[in-house]
Design an enzyme around this catalytic site. Structure first.
Site, PDB file in Angstrom:
ATOM      1  N   LYS A 133       0.815  -1.231   0.000  1.00  0.00           N
ATOM      2  CA  LYS A 133       0.000   0.000   0.000  1.00  0.00           C
ATOM      3  C   LYS A 133       0.842   1.273   0.000  1.00  0.00           C
ATOM      4  O   LYS A 133       2.041   1.254   0.263  1.00  0.00           O
ATOM      5  CB  LYS A 133      -0.982  -0.033   1.173  1.00  0.00           C
TER       6      LYS A 133
ATOM      7  N   ARG B  40      -3.435 -10.018   5.328  1.00  0.00           N
ATOM      8  CA  ARG B  40      -3.924 -10.110   3.944  1.00  0.00           C
ATOM      9  C   ARG B  40      -2.822  -9.604   3.023  1.00  0.00           C
ATOM     10  O   ARG B  40      -2.453  -8.427   3.091  1.00  0.00           O
ATOM     11  CB  ARG B  40      -5.191  -9.255   3.808  1.00  0.00           C
TER      12      ARG B  40
END
Ligand code: HH2
Length: 291
Positions: A235, A269
């Site tokens: 991210k 995740r």
């Protein structure tokens, strides 16, 4: 919550999912990301072809995935919603091909009740909802009716507008209050208290400082007495810290995974399953989580 005994610094839960249960906390679970999309922020287009997606699902299990998270719509910052027929058309053939043969649970990454309904009927056992059951009023009832598990993620705003100047008085207090309310919403719709996972939503309506504060204060989520999932993979906050583009964020991802596990995360995740598996197995062994 059943089985929520302290286990060497991390709570252990028996998580109910559709058709079974998962022991969570003794070892860290790795959720492998499978984006059946042309436009996801890091792997868009790679698994848009259903055959490539199915192959990738089996490969992630070989690399050590405990759950495969299948999504048909990118929710990257600025993205627009996808019509639900198209989302179903993307994910359903993959779930139908994978679920009966893969040997690990499938979660459907959607905030749309109709997509969840179709996915659960086709063999998924977990609903991963980035809106914490908030975008579709039918979602909680669908999860309850199927006896499925719900992953409730915090988001501020919508994917379209969430990164337009997000502000908080106290980011962690706001996330906890939000998740408490969503847990109540799920349970009052009939979702089993043993079938709920919480997620602070890294990058969903958060600036760099907010994301950093979430990591530092992750343990506070234990107050909610649910398993904790964290999704840092590739991210923007990693790019902001390290100054690297999305293809160069593996080490940053693994550092964030390690930090989250040491602060109480039960499930991570990730896109890079094999690498994350080795990192969490090392941490579990060094921390003595396995007993
Ligand atoms: N992050 C993304 C999507 N779904 N679900 C949970 N529970 N937690 C997360 O942090 C999370 C999530 C975004 O990542 P990705 O699926 O790779 O990107 P895109 O939305 O572009 O498909």
């Amino acid at each position: 919550m059943t089985g929520s005994l302290r286990h060497k610094g991390r709570r252990v839960y028996r998580l109910r999912i559709k058709g079974g249960e998962l022991e969570v906390g003794k070892r860290t679970l790795v959720m492998g990301v499978l984006n059946v999309t042309p436009d996801s922020f890091s792997d868009g287009g790679l698994y848009f072809d259903p055959r490539a997606a199915v192959e990738r699902a089996f490969q992630m299990v070989q690399e050590g995935a405990d759950i495969i998270d299948i999504g048909g719509e990118s929710t990257r910052p600025g993205s627009d919603p996808l019509p639900l027929e198209e989302e179903i058309r993307r994910v359903l053939p993959v779930i139908e091909a994978v679920a009966p043969r893969i040997g690990v649970p499938i979660s459907i990454d959607t905030y749309k009740a109709k997509v969840a309904e179709e996915a659960l009927s086709a063999g998924a056992s977990i609903v991963n909802d980035i809106s914490g059951l908030g975008f579709d009023p039918e979602m909680a009832r669908v999860v309850a009716r199927h006896g499925a598990c719900a992953i409730l993620m915090h988001i501020k705003g919508t994917p379209k507008d969430m990164q337009k100047d997000p502000r908080y008085d106290d980011v962690m207090e706001e996330i906890k209050a939000y998740l408490r309310e969503r847990i109540r919403r799920a349970e009052s719709a009939g979702v089993s208290p043993d079938a709920i996972v919480i997620d602070p939503g890294i990058g969903f309506g958060k600036r760099l400082q907010h994301n950093i504060e979430i990591f530092r204060r992750l343990e506070e989520l234990e107050e909610l007495e649910k398993p904790i999932l964290v999704g840092p993979s590739r991210k923007t906050f990693i790019g902001e810290i390290l100054g690297v583009d999305v293809s160069q964020r593996l080490y940053g991802t693994l550092a964030a995974v390690a930090h989250a596990v040491l602060r109480g995360a039960h499930i991570v995740r990730v896109h890079d399953v094999g690498a994350a598996r080795q990192v969490v197995d090392m941490l579990d062994a060094l921390e003595g989580f396995g007993g």
